[in-house]
Design an enzyme around this catalytic site. Sequence first.
Site, PDB file in Angstrom:
ATOM      1  N   ASN A  37     -12.190 -22.808   4.338  1.00  0.00           N
ATOM      2  CA  ASN A  37     -10.937 -22.990   5.069  1.00  0.00           C
ATOM      3  C   ASN A  37     -10.383 -24.416   4.958  1.00  0.00           C
ATOM      4  O   ASN A  37     -11.053 -25.377   5.317  1.00  0.00           O
ATOM      5  CB  ASN A  37     -11.208 -22.655   6.549  1.00  0.00           C
ATOM      6  CG  ASN A  37      -9.950 -22.375   7.320  1.00  0.00           C
ATOM      7  OD1 ASN A  37      -8.860 -22.324   6.762  1.00  0.00           O
ATOM      8  ND2 ASN A  37     -10.102 -22.199   8.626  1.00  0.00           N
ATOM      9  N   HIS A 122     -13.496 -12.855  20.592  1.00  0.00           N
ATOM     10  CA  HIS A 122     -12.977 -14.114  21.157  1.00  0.00           C
ATOM     11  C   HIS A 122     -11.978 -13.835  22.269  1.00  0.00           C
ATOM     12  O   HIS A 122     -10.979 -13.150  22.045  1.00  0.00           O
ATOM     13  CB  HIS A 122     -12.256 -14.917  20.082  1.00  0.00           C
ATOM     14  CG  HIS A 122     -13.149 -15.410  18.993  1.00  0.00           C
ATOM     15  ND1 HIS A 122     -12.700 -16.187  17.957  1.00  0.00           N
ATOM     16  CD2 HIS A 122     -14.481 -15.252  18.785  1.00  0.00           C
ATOM     17  CE1 HIS A 122     -13.706 -16.473  17.146  1.00  0.00           C
ATOM     18  NE2 HIS A 122     -14.796 -15.910  17.623  1.00  0.00           N
ATOM     19  N   ARG A 147     -16.705 -14.312  23.720  1.00  0.00           N
ATOM     20  CA  ARG A 147     -16.698 -15.777  23.705  1.00  0.00           C
ATOM     21  C   ARG A 147     -15.527 -16.267  24.554  1.00  0.00           C
ATOM     22  O   ARG A 147     -14.409 -15.770  24.425  1.00  0.00           O
ATOM     23  CB  ARG A 147     -16.560 -16.284  22.266  1.00  0.00           C
ATOM     24  CG  ARG A 147     -16.742 -17.775  22.136  1.00  0.00           C
ATOM     25  CD  ARG A 147     -16.460 -18.271  20.732  1.00  0.00           C
ATOM     26  NE  ARG A 147     -15.051 -18.510  20.516  1.00  0.00           N
ATOM     27  CZ  ARG A 147     -14.544 -19.243  19.519  1.00  0.00           C
ATOM     28  NH1 ARG A 147     -15.371 -19.799  18.631  1.00  0.00           N
ATOM     29  NH2 ARG A 147     -13.254 -19.420  19.386  1.00  0.00           N
ATOM     30  N   TYR A 159      -9.311 -26.655  21.147  1.00  0.00           N
ATOM     31  CA  TYR A 159      -9.888 -25.714  20.186  1.00  0.00           C
ATOM     32  C   TYR A 159     -10.035 -24.311  20.787  1.00  0.00           C
ATOM     33  O   TYR A 159     -10.511 -24.160  21.902  1.00  0.00           O
ATOM     34  CB  TYR A 159     -11.278 -26.189  19.712  1.00  0.00           C
ATOM     35  CG  TYR A 159     -12.011 -25.080  19.011  1.00  0.00           C
ATOM     36  CD1 TYR A 159     -11.692 -24.771  17.693  1.00  0.00           C
ATOM     37  CD2 TYR A 159     -12.929 -24.273  19.682  1.00  0.00           C
ATOM     38  CE1 TYR A 159     -12.300 -23.700  17.058  1.00  0.00           C
ATOM     39  CE2 TYR A 159     -13.543 -23.204  19.054  1.00  0.00           C
ATOM     40  CZ  TYR A 159     -13.220 -22.928  17.736  1.00  0.00           C
ATOM     41  OH  TYR A 159     -13.808 -21.873  17.124  1.00  0.00           O
ATOM     42  N   ASP A 219     -18.129 -22.012  22.771  1.00  0.00           N
ATOM     43  CA  ASP A 219     -18.235 -22.891  21.595  1.00  0.00           C
ATOM     44  C   ASP A 219     -17.719 -24.281  21.976  1.00  0.00           C
ATOM     45  O   ASP A 219     -16.525 -24.450  22.248  1.00  0.00           O
ATOM     46  CB  ASP A 219     -17.373 -22.291  20.462  1.00  0.00           C
ATOM     47  CG  ASP A 219     -17.615 -22.968  19.122  1.00  0.00           C
ATOM     48  OD1 ASP A 219     -18.238 -24.043  19.101  1.00  0.00           O
ATOM     49  OD2 ASP A 219     -17.162 -22.406  18.098  1.00  0.00           O
ATOM     50  N   HIS A 221     -17.778 -26.721  19.928  1.00  0.00           N
ATOM     51  CA  HIS A 221     -17.176 -27.157  18.658  1.00  0.00           C
ATOM     52  C   HIS A 221     -17.434 -28.630  18.346  1.00  0.00           C
ATOM     53  O   HIS A 221     -16.500 -29.411  18.066  1.00  0.00           O
ATOM     54  CB  HIS A 221     -15.679 -26.817  18.638  1.00  0.00           C
ATOM     55  CG  HIS A 221     -15.212 -26.265  17.322  1.00  0.00           C
ATOM     56  ND1 HIS A 221     -14.496 -26.988  16.412  1.00  0.00           N
ATOM     57  CD2 HIS A 221     -15.388 -25.050  16.763  1.00  0.00           C
ATOM     58  CE1 HIS A 221     -14.235 -26.252  15.344  1.00  0.00           C
ATOM     59  NE2 HIS A 221     -14.774 -25.062  15.526  1.00  0.00           N
ATOM     60  N   GLU A 245     -22.595 -22.952  21.924  1.00  0.00           N
ATOM     61  CA  GLU A 245     -22.558 -23.137  20.465  1.00  0.00           C
ATOM     62  C   GLU A 245     -22.102 -24.547  20.085  1.00  0.00           C
ATOM     63  O   GLU A 245     -21.210 -25.116  20.729  1.00  0.00           O
ATOM     64  CB  GLU A 245     -21.571 -22.105  19.909  1.00  0.00           C
ATOM     65  CG  GLU A 245     -21.320 -22.205  18.429  1.00  0.00           C
ATOM     66  CD  GLU A 245     -20.307 -21.149  17.983  1.00  0.00           C
ATOM     67  OE1 GLU A 245     -20.115 -20.145  18.693  1.00  0.00           O
ATOM     68  OE2 GLU A 245     -19.694 -21.350  16.928  1.00  0.00           O
ATOM     69  N   GLU A 271     -22.777 -23.342  11.831  1.00  0.00           N
ATOM     70  CA  GLU A 271     -21.717 -22.773  10.992  1.00  0.00           C
ATOM     71  C   GLU A 271     -21.243 -23.735   9.908  1.00  0.00           C
ATOM     72  O   GLU A 271     -20.671 -23.299   8.912  1.00  0.00           O
ATOM     73  CB  GLU A 271     -20.542 -22.286  11.850  1.00  0.00           C
ATOM     74  CG  GLU A 271     -19.785 -23.390  12.543  1.00  0.00           C
ATOM     75  CD  GLU A 271     -18.686 -22.867  13.461  1.00  0.00           C
ATOM     76  OE1 GLU A 271     -18.925 -21.916  14.207  1.00  0.00           O
ATOM     77  OE2 GLU A 271     -17.592 -23.438  13.415  1.00  0.00           O
ATOM     78  N   ARG A 292     -26.505 -20.018  12.815  1.00  0.00           N
ATOM     79  CA  ARG A 292     -25.117 -19.538  12.798  1.00  0.00           C
ATOM     80  C   ARG A 292     -24.473 -19.536  11.418  1.00  0.00           C
ATOM     81  O   ARG A 292     -23.249 -19.405  11.320  1.00  0.00           O
ATOM     82  CB  ARG A 292     -24.283 -20.469  13.692  1.00  0.00           C
ATOM     83  CG  ARG A 292     -24.506 -20.320  15.142  1.00  0.00           C
ATOM     84  CD  ARG A 292     -23.619 -19.257  15.745  1.00  0.00           C
ATOM     85  NE  ARG A 292     -22.208 -19.556  15.610  1.00  0.00           N
ATOM     86  CZ  ARG A 292     -21.284 -18.672  15.264  1.00  0.00           C
ATOM     87  NH1 ARG A 292     -21.627 -17.431  14.980  1.00  0.00           N
ATOM     88  NH2 ARG A 292     -20.027 -19.013  15.196  1.00  0.00           N
ATOM     89  N   HIS A 321     -21.948 -16.517  11.233  1.00  0.00           N
ATOM     90  CA  HIS A 321     -20.581 -16.984  11.483  1.00  0.00           C
ATOM     91  C   HIS A 321     -19.596 -15.959  10.911  1.00  0.00           C
ATOM     92  O   HIS A 321     -19.677 -15.614   9.734  1.00  0.00           O
ATOM     93  CB  HIS A 321     -20.425 -18.339  10.773  1.00  0.00           C
ATOM     94  CG  HIS A 321     -19.172 -19.076  11.080  1.00  0.00           C
ATOM     95  ND1 HIS A 321     -18.534 -19.849  10.147  1.00  0.00           N
ATOM     96  CD2 HIS A 321     -18.450 -19.181  12.213  1.00  0.00           C
ATOM     97  CE1 HIS A 321     -17.464 -20.397  10.701  1.00  0.00           C
ATOM     98  NE2 HIS A 321     -17.397 -20.016  11.945  1.00  0.00           N
ATOM     99  N   ASP A 325     -11.623 -16.723   8.947  1.00  0.00           N
ATOM    100  CA  ASP A 325     -11.561 -17.363   7.630  1.00  0.00           C
ATOM    101  C   ASP A 325     -12.741 -16.990   6.731  1.00  0.00           C
ATOM    102  O   ASP A 325     -12.878 -17.537   5.635  1.00  0.00           O
ATOM    103  CB  ASP A 325     -11.404 -18.888   7.743  1.00  0.00           C
ATOM    104  CG  ASP A 325     -12.332 -19.544   8.745  1.00  0.00           C
ATOM    105  OD1 ASP A 325     -12.152 -19.331   9.952  1.00  0.00           O
ATOM    106  OD2 ASP A 325     -13.231 -20.269   8.308  1.00  0.00           O
ATOM    107  N   GLU A 348     -20.556 -12.416  14.941  1.00  0.00           N
ATOM    108  CA  GLU A 348     -19.190 -12.763  15.357  1.00  0.00           C
ATOM    109  C   GLU A 348     -18.200 -11.920  14.555  1.00  0.00           C
ATOM    110  O   GLU A 348     -18.335 -11.777  13.338  1.00  0.00           O
ATOM    111  CB  GLU A 348     -18.948 -14.255  15.080  1.00  0.00           C
ATOM    112  CG  GLU A 348     -17.599 -14.762  15.529  1.00  0.00           C
ATOM    113  CD  GLU A 348     -17.401 -16.238  15.180  1.00  0.00           C
ATOM    114  OE1 GLU A 348     -18.032 -16.711  14.213  1.00  0.00           O
ATOM    115  OE2 GLU A 348     -16.611 -16.901  15.865  1.00  0.00           O
ATOM    116  N   TRP A 411     -13.438 -32.357  15.530  1.00  0.00           N
ATOM    117  CA  TRP A 411     -12.641 -31.167  15.893  1.00  0.00           C
ATOM    118  C   TRP A 411     -13.548 -29.959  16.045  1.00  0.00           C
ATOM    119  O   TRP A 411     -14.477 -29.775  15.334  1.00  0.00           O
ATOM    120  CB  TRP A 411     -11.588 -30.841  14.818  1.00  0.00           C
ATOM    121  CG  TRP A 411     -10.776 -29.637  15.228  1.00  0.00           C
ATOM    122  CD1 TRP A 411      -9.815 -29.593  16.209  1.00  0.00           C
ATOM    123  CD2 TRP A 411     -10.887 -28.306  14.711  1.00  0.00           C
ATOM    124  NE1 TRP A 411      -9.330 -28.307  16.330  1.00  0.00           N
ATOM    125  CE2 TRP A 411      -9.961 -27.504  15.429  1.00  0.00           C
ATOM    126  CE3 TRP A 411     -11.674 -27.715  13.719  1.00  0.00           C
ATOM    127  CZ2 TRP A 411      -9.803 -26.127  15.182  1.00  0.00           C
ATOM    128  CZ3 TRP A 411     -11.527 -26.356  13.472  1.00  0.00           C
ATOM    129  CH2 TRP A 411     -10.596 -25.567  14.197  1.00  0.00           C
TER     130      TRP A 411
END
Length: 411
Positions: A37, A122, A147, A159, A219, A221, A245, A271, A292, A321, A325, A348, A411
């Site tokens: 991605n 999600h 999630r 996020y 998550d 992130h 996560e 991930e 993950r 994961h 994407d 997921e 991010w």
Amino acid sequence: MKIIDAQVIVTNPGRNFVTLKITTDEGITGLGDATLNGRELSVVSYLRDHVVPLLLGTDPHRIEDTWQYLYRGAYWRRGPVTMAAIAAVDVALWDIKAKVAGLPLYQLLGGASRDRVRTYGHANGATVPELFDSVRARLAEGYQAVRIQTGVPGLKTVYGVHQGTAIAEADGVAGAPRLDQHATPLVEDWDTRAYLRHMPTVFEAVRNEFGPELPLLHDAHHRLTPIEAARLGKSLEPYDLFWLEDCTPAENQDGLRLVREHTTTPLAIGEVFNTVFDYQTLVADQLIDYVRSAVTHFGGVSPLRKLFDFAAQHQIKSAIHGPEDISPVGMAAAIHLDLAIHNFGIQEYSGYTARTHEVFQHAFTFEDGHLHPGEAPGIGVELDEEMAAGHPYEQAYLPVNRLQDGTIHDW
Ligand code: KDG
Ligand code: MG
């Protein structure tokens, strides 16, 4: 049998996907996902310019040897571009082998260890009432684990909280949100103290509304330091999370030790990892509970299966994961592996746009929050190339994150 052709196909039926198609002299084809991605074309070049010339004329049945040749033979090992390219070759070769055998891939991986594959979806909302609506929508679609991502008071964009980007045309999983992709990177903002104060109130509200049974995931992130992650894990303990996560960036694997010492909230990570070496301390010292990695970013089915065997020795489970994407090709490969391995945890799955389902026709099915890979020989995905060509590549970036004083943050 020999490989006589290998094409790299880029299509954007809602987002960019990169697919490798290998053809043999017996007319059997195999597909592999090489989508990275926001950096898609680097993998396209890696494959077209450097890998495809090495594949022509080789025996597609020699999957392990080809994998080792591409991994060791490049001299420059690891990294997301290299491992996404190798993953595409690995999955395409497994697809061919399983088609030759006339069996769905999971049968070649040892057969089914379960009847179906549990997923999580999600749910997100800028506010708690919006989040509740989103949780209800996922439950209505059949999901049995969710999630939870929300906005944080004082922050504009966070996020996992999608603003008006839900894909109206998504089918199956109707509300599947489009992960933010922009022609130039969207700048989100971040304040760790505000986030740490807010999250326990969100989970308390969700538990009060939806009860104690529903498995809830979150998550972080990669945004927290180990001591901040420890604090979050501890403050969420009363709400019985299925997992927390990516609580901290894990380049420094030892950082997870500190988190682990302070909280019993289960931890999931990996991930962005692309080889088993990224997990060495985490798994051997049992610092996490779920691994993950995606088939697509970890070099394919062959190395991911080895990772799961390593994880099993430490009572750690899989959680492949599976965001939007990862293409349906990468998702199908994941579902075969999920069905076959013993230490499966959860998968997921966020669904795809209707156009994506048209371009990538797949045997896998989603029902009652569970996936099944189907019984078609191979991985069970065919790419409609004519349709794919009608949805050309569009440059797109993931967002970036800045603290309120302008400092770049993870991010
Ligand atoms: O491309 C980045 C996404 O795959 C990632 O942000 C999604 O964190 C993610 C997840 O858990 O699905
Ligand atoms: Mg994640």
